[in-house]
Design a protein around this motif. Structure first.
Motif, PDB file in Angstrom:
ATOM      1  N   GLY A   5     -37.747 -31.654   7.652  1.00  0.00           N
ATOM      2  CA  GLY A   5     -38.901 -31.444   8.529  1.00  0.00           C
ATOM      3  C   GLY A   5     -39.882 -30.552   7.807  1.00  0.00           C
ATOM      4  O   GLY A   5     -39.517 -29.498   7.300  1.00  0.00           O
ATOM      5  N   LEU A   6     -41.149 -30.979   7.738  1.00  0.00           N
ATOM      6  CA  LEU A   6     -42.163 -30.246   6.982  1.00  0.00           C
ATOM      7  C   LEU A   6     -43.212 -29.733   7.954  1.00  0.00           C
ATOM      8  O   LEU A   6     -43.856 -30.510   8.654  1.00  0.00           O
ATOM      9  CB  LEU A   6     -42.779 -31.188   5.943  1.00  0.00           C
ATOM     10  N   ASP A   7     -43.379 -28.406   8.024  1.00  0.00           N
ATOM     11  CA  ASP A   7     -44.399 -27.783   8.865  1.00  0.00           C
ATOM     12  C   ASP A   7     -45.480 -27.236   7.939  1.00  0.00           C
ATOM     13  O   ASP A   7     -45.357 -26.134   7.398  1.00  0.00           O
ATOM     14  CB  ASP A   7     -43.767 -26.671   9.701  1.00  0.00           C
ATOM     15  N   ILE A   8     -46.542 -28.029   7.759  1.00  0.00           N
ATOM     16  CA  ILE A   8     -47.597 -27.660   6.800  1.00  0.00           C
ATOM     17  C   ILE A   8     -48.374 -26.447   7.287  1.00  0.00           C
ATOM     18  O   ILE A   8     -48.785 -25.598   6.483  1.00  0.00           O
ATOM     19  CB  ILE A   8     -48.530 -28.866   6.545  1.00  0.00           C
ATOM     20  N   ALA A   9     -48.583 -26.302   8.575  1.00  0.00           N
ATOM     21  CA  ALA A   9     -49.352 -25.177   9.115  1.00  0.00           C
ATOM     22  C   ALA A   9     -48.697 -23.833   8.769  1.00  0.00           C
ATOM     23  O   ALA A   9     -49.385 -22.864   8.440  1.00  0.00           O
ATOM     24  CB  ALA A   9     -49.516 -25.321  10.618  1.00  0.00           C
ATOM     25  N   GLN A  10     -47.365 -23.790   8.828  1.00  0.00           N
ATOM     26  CA  GLN A  10     -46.661 -22.540   8.534  1.00  0.00           C
ATOM     27  C   GLN A  10     -46.051 -22.527   7.132  1.00  0.00           C
ATOM     28  O   GLN A  10     -45.342 -21.594   6.782  1.00  0.00           O
ATOM     29  CB  GLN A  10     -45.544 -22.318   9.564  1.00  0.00           C
ATOM     30  N   LEU A  11     -46.329 -23.570   6.344  1.00  0.00           N
ATOM     31  CA  LEU A  11     -45.727 -23.715   5.005  1.00  0.00           C
ATOM     32  C   LEU A  11     -44.216 -23.504   5.067  1.00  0.00           C
ATOM     33  O   LEU A  11     -43.642 -22.697   4.343  1.00  0.00           O
ATOM     34  CB  LEU A  11     -46.358 -22.756   3.994  1.00  0.00           C
ATOM     35  N   ARG A  12     -43.597 -24.260   5.968  1.00  0.00           N
ATOM     36  CA  ARG A  12     -42.171 -24.099   6.191  1.00  0.00           C
ATOM     37  C   ARG A  12     -41.475 -25.453   6.121  1.00  0.00           C
ATOM     38  O   ARG A  12     -42.026 -26.477   6.501  1.00  0.00           O
ATOM     39  CB  ARG A  12     -41.957 -23.480   7.565  1.00  0.00           C
ATOM     40  N   VAL A  13     -40.235 -25.425   5.614  1.00  0.00           N
ATOM     41  CA  VAL A  13     -39.442 -26.636   5.494  1.00  0.00           C
ATOM     42  C   VAL A  13     -38.146 -26.440   6.273  1.00  0.00           C
ATOM     43  O   VAL A  13     -37.473 -25.427   6.122  1.00  0.00           O
ATOM     44  CB  VAL A  13     -39.106 -26.928   4.009  1.00  0.00           C
ATOM     45  N   ASP A  14     -37.819 -27.419   7.141  1.00  0.00           N
ATOM     46  CA  ASP A  14     -36.514 -27.442   7.803  1.00  0.00           C
ATOM     47  C   ASP A  14     -35.696 -28.490   7.074  1.00  0.00           C
ATOM     48  O   ASP A  14     -36.118 -29.639   6.947  1.00  0.00           O
ATOM     49  CB  ASP A  14     -36.665 -27.825   9.280  1.00  0.00           C
ATOM     50  N   LEU A  15     -34.513 -28.093   6.613  1.00  0.00           N
ATOM     51  CA  LEU A  15     -33.750 -28.984   5.750  1.00  0.00           C
ATOM     52  C   LEU A  15     -32.265 -28.916   6.057  1.00  0.00           C
ATOM     53  O   LEU A  15     -31.704 -27.843   6.255  1.00  0.00           O
ATOM     54  CB  LEU A  15     -33.990 -28.570   4.288  1.00  0.00           C
ATOM     55  N   ASN A  16     -31.636 -30.096   6.103  1.00  0.00           N
ATOM     56  CA  ASN A  16     -30.190 -30.196   6.241  1.00  0.00           C
ATOM     57  C   ASN A  16     -29.723 -31.292   5.290  1.00  0.00           C
ATOM     58  O   ASN A  16     -30.095 -32.448   5.449  1.00  0.00           O
ATOM     59  CB  ASN A  16     -29.809 -30.517   7.693  1.00  0.00           C
ATOM     60  N   VAL A  17     -28.930 -30.928   4.270  1.00  0.00           N
ATOM     61  CA  VAL A  17     -28.466 -31.888   3.272  1.00  0.00           C
ATOM     62  C   VAL A  17     -26.953 -31.759   3.137  1.00  0.00           C
ATOM     63  O   VAL A  17     -26.419 -30.662   3.033  1.00  0.00           O
ATOM     64  CB  VAL A  17     -29.119 -31.628   1.887  1.00  0.00           C
ATOM     65  N   THR A  18     -26.274 -32.905   3.156  1.00  0.00           N
ATOM     66  CA  THR A  18     -24.838 -32.938   2.901  1.00  0.00           C
ATOM     67  C   THR A  18     -24.582 -33.927   1.770  1.00  0.00           C
ATOM     68  O   THR A  18     -25.037 -35.075   1.838  1.00  0.00           O
ATOM     69  CB  THR A  18     -24.062 -33.379   4.160  1.00  0.00           C
TER      70      THR A  18
ATOM     71  N   GLN B 102     -29.256 -20.731  -7.757  1.00  0.00           N
ATOM     72  CA  GLN B 102     -28.732 -19.992  -6.609  1.00  0.00           C
ATOM     73  C   GLN B 102     -27.725 -20.864  -5.854  1.00  0.00           C
ATOM     74  O   GLN B 102     -27.998 -22.027  -5.561  1.00  0.00           O
ATOM     75  CB  GLN B 102     -29.881 -19.604  -5.673  1.00  0.00           C
ATOM     76  N   MET B 103     -26.546 -20.283  -5.545  1.00  0.00           N
ATOM     77  CA  MET B 103     -25.546 -21.038  -4.801  1.00  0.00           C
ATOM     78  C   MET B 103     -26.016 -21.224  -3.360  1.00  0.00           C
ATOM     79  O   MET B 103     -26.337 -20.255  -2.667  1.00  0.00           O
ATOM     80  CB  MET B 103     -24.186 -20.349  -4.793  1.00  0.00           C
ATOM     81  N   ILE B 104     -26.069 -22.487  -2.914  1.00  0.00           N
ATOM     82  CA  ILE B 104     -26.528 -22.781  -1.559  1.00  0.00           C
ATOM     83  C   ILE B 104     -25.486 -23.528  -0.734  1.00  0.00           C
ATOM     84  O   ILE B 104     -25.715 -23.819   0.438  1.00  0.00           O
ATOM     85  CB  ILE B 104     -27.850 -23.592  -1.590  1.00  0.00           C
TER      86      ILE B 104
ATOM     87  N   MET C 102     -26.334 -24.427   2.705  1.00  0.00           N
ATOM     88  CA  MET C 102     -26.551 -23.252   3.554  1.00  0.00           C
ATOM     89  C   MET C 102     -28.073 -23.083   3.628  1.00  0.00           C
ATOM     90  O   MET C 102     -28.705 -22.542   2.719  1.00  0.00           O
ATOM     91  CB  MET C 102     -25.897 -22.027   2.940  1.00  0.00           C
ATOM     92  N   ALA C 103     -28.657 -23.570   4.705  1.00  0.00           N
ATOM     93  CA  ALA C 103     -30.115 -23.671   4.816  1.00  0.00           C
ATOM     94  C   ALA C 103     -30.828 -22.342   4.628  1.00  0.00           C
ATOM     95  O   ALA C 103     -31.892 -22.294   4.009  1.00  0.00           O
ATOM     96  CB  ALA C 103     -30.484 -24.285   6.159  1.00  0.00           C
ATOM     97  N   ASP C 104     -30.251 -21.243   5.126  1.00  0.00           N
ATOM     98  CA  ASP C 104     -30.942 -19.950   5.002  1.00  0.00           C
ATOM     99  C   ASP C 104     -31.124 -19.545   3.542  1.00  0.00           C
ATOM    100  O   ASP C 104     -32.148 -18.987   3.166  1.00  0.00           O
ATOM    101  CB  ASP C 104     -30.201 -18.863   5.781  1.00  0.00           C
ATOM    102  N   ARG C 105     -30.145 -19.845   2.689  1.00  0.00           N
ATOM    103  CA  ARG C 105     -30.272 -19.515   1.267  1.00  0.00           C
ATOM    104  C   ARG C 105     -31.298 -20.416   0.589  1.00  0.00           C
ATOM    105  O   ARG C 105     -32.039 -19.980  -0.283  1.00  0.00           O
ATOM    106  CB  ARG C 105     -28.933 -19.663   0.560  1.00  0.00           C
ATOM    107  N   LEU C 106     -31.308 -21.664   0.979  1.00  0.00           N
ATOM    108  CA  LEU C 106     -32.225 -22.612   0.362  1.00  0.00           C
ATOM    109  C   LEU C 106     -33.662 -22.339   0.785  1.00  0.00           C
ATOM    110  O   LEU C 106     -34.573 -22.336  -0.043  1.00  0.00           O
ATOM    111  CB  LEU C 106     -31.827 -24.040   0.737  1.00  0.00           C
ATOM    112  N   LEU C 107     -33.876 -22.105   2.062  1.00  0.00           N
ATOM    113  CA  LEU C 107     -35.227 -21.936   2.575  1.00  0.00           C
ATOM    114  C   LEU C 107     -35.898 -20.654   2.078  1.00  0.00           C
ATOM    115  O   LEU C 107     -37.117 -20.544   2.100  1.00  0.00           O
ATOM    116  CB  LEU C 107     -35.222 -21.980   4.104  1.00  0.00           C
ATOM    117  N   SER C 108     -35.112 -19.706   1.597  1.00  0.00           N
ATOM    118  CA  SER C 108     -35.709 -18.466   1.078  1.00  0.00           C
ATOM    119  C   SER C 108     -36.252 -18.637  -0.334  1.00  0.00           C
ATOM    120  O   SER C 108     -36.950 -17.762  -0.842  1.00  0.00           O
ATOM    121  CB  SER C 108     -34.671 -17.332   1.110  1.00  0.00           C
ATOM    122  N   ASN C 109     -35.997 -19.787  -0.973  1.00  0.00           N
ATOM    123  CA  ASN C 109     -36.487 -20.031  -2.324  1.00  0.00           C
ATOM    124  C   ASN C 109     -37.934 -20.501  -2.276  1.00  0.00           C
ATOM    125  O   ASN C 109     -38.269 -21.466  -1.591  1.00  0.00           O
ATOM    126  CB  ASN C 109     -35.611 -21.077  -3.017  1.00  0.00           C
TER     127      ASN C 109
END
Length: 193
Positions: A55-68, A97-99, A124-131
Motif C-alpha cells: 500500500g502506497l500513501d504518497i501524501a504521507q510518503l509512507r509504504v504499508d508492506l507485507n511480504v512472505t 538490515q535483518m528484517i 518484520m514490517a517495522d524494521r523494513l519501513l524504517s529504512n
C-alpha cells in the motif's frame, strides 16, 4: 632355557606391538582418506513469493508492506558418516538490515543424504519501513532482499574424531512488486571445515 623363553616373550611382544602399530596406522590412513570429513553443502533451491501486499500513501510518503517468502533449502552430506547440526535460523535482509527470520531446528543428515528444508520468511514490517530507501525501491517496482542460511555442526569420523563444520548460503533476490514475482536471483555458497 631361560634365555630362550625371554627370546620368545620378546618376539611375542615385538609382534604384538607391530600388529597394534599396523592397526593404528590403518585407522589413521582411513580417517584421513576414505573417512576424511567433507564439507556439507547447503543450496537454496528456490525462493518463491508467497504473499505480497503493498500500500502506497504518497501524501504521507509512507509504504504499508507485507511480504512472505518461501525458501526451499537443501543440505547435502557428502561424508561417509553422519552430519549433526545444531539449531539455527534463516534470515531475510534488506539492504544489510535483518528484517525477517525463520528457525531451523537441530537435526541429523545421514551419510551421502540430501535433506530438504522448507522455510517461510515473513518480513518484520517495522524494521523494513524504517529504512529510508524503501519508498524509492517500491516506486521503482523492485525490492532487493537477501536470504542467508547458516548451518553449524559436527562430523564424527570413526566415532571419536570430531570435525566442526559450517555451511552457509546467501542469495540476493529481487522481488518484482508489479507482477508479484521473484526476478533475479544470485546465490553464493560457502563452507568451512
Amino acid at each position: 632355557m631361560k634365555s630362550e623363553s625371554v627370546k620368545r616373550r620378546n618376539t611375542c611382544l615385538a609382534v604384538t606391538a607391530a600388529v597394534v602399530i599396523a592397526i593404528v596406522l590403518i585407522i589413521v590412513i582411513l580417517a584421513f582418506t576414505v573417512f576424511k570429513a567433507k564439507r556439507p553443502v547447503s543450496t537454496v533451491d528456490s525462493v518463491k513469493l508467497e504473499n505480497l501486499h503493498v500500500g502506497l500513501d504518497i501524501a504521507q510518503l509512507r509504504v504499508d508492506l507485507n511480504v512472505t517468502l518461501k525458501v526451499d533449502v537443501s543440505v547435502e552430506n557428502p561424508n561417509k558418516v553422519g552430519f549433526k547440526y545444531s539449531g539455527s535460523a534463516a534470515q531475510l535482509n534488506y539492504r544489510g538490515q535483518m528484517i525477517g527470520e525463520a528457525p531451523i531446528p537441530a537435526g541429523d543428515i545421514s551419510p551421502g543424504e540430501k535433506t530438504g528444508m522448507n522455510l517461510t520468511l515473513t518480513i518484520m514490517a517495522d524494521r523494513l519501513l524504517s529504512n529510508s530507501q524503501l519508498f524509492s525501491d517500491v516506486t521503482s517496482g523492485e525490492l532487493p532482499v537477501n536470504t542467508f542460511v547458516r548451518l553449524s555442526g559436527k562430523v564424527r569420523v570413526l566415532g571419536f574424531i570430531k570435525f566442526h563444520v559450517v555451511s552457509s548460503s546467501s542469495c540476493d533476490v529481487t522481488v518484482n512488486i508489479s507482477n508479484r514475482t521473484i526476478g533475479d536471483q544470485v546465490c553464493h555458497y560457502k563452507t568451512k571445515l
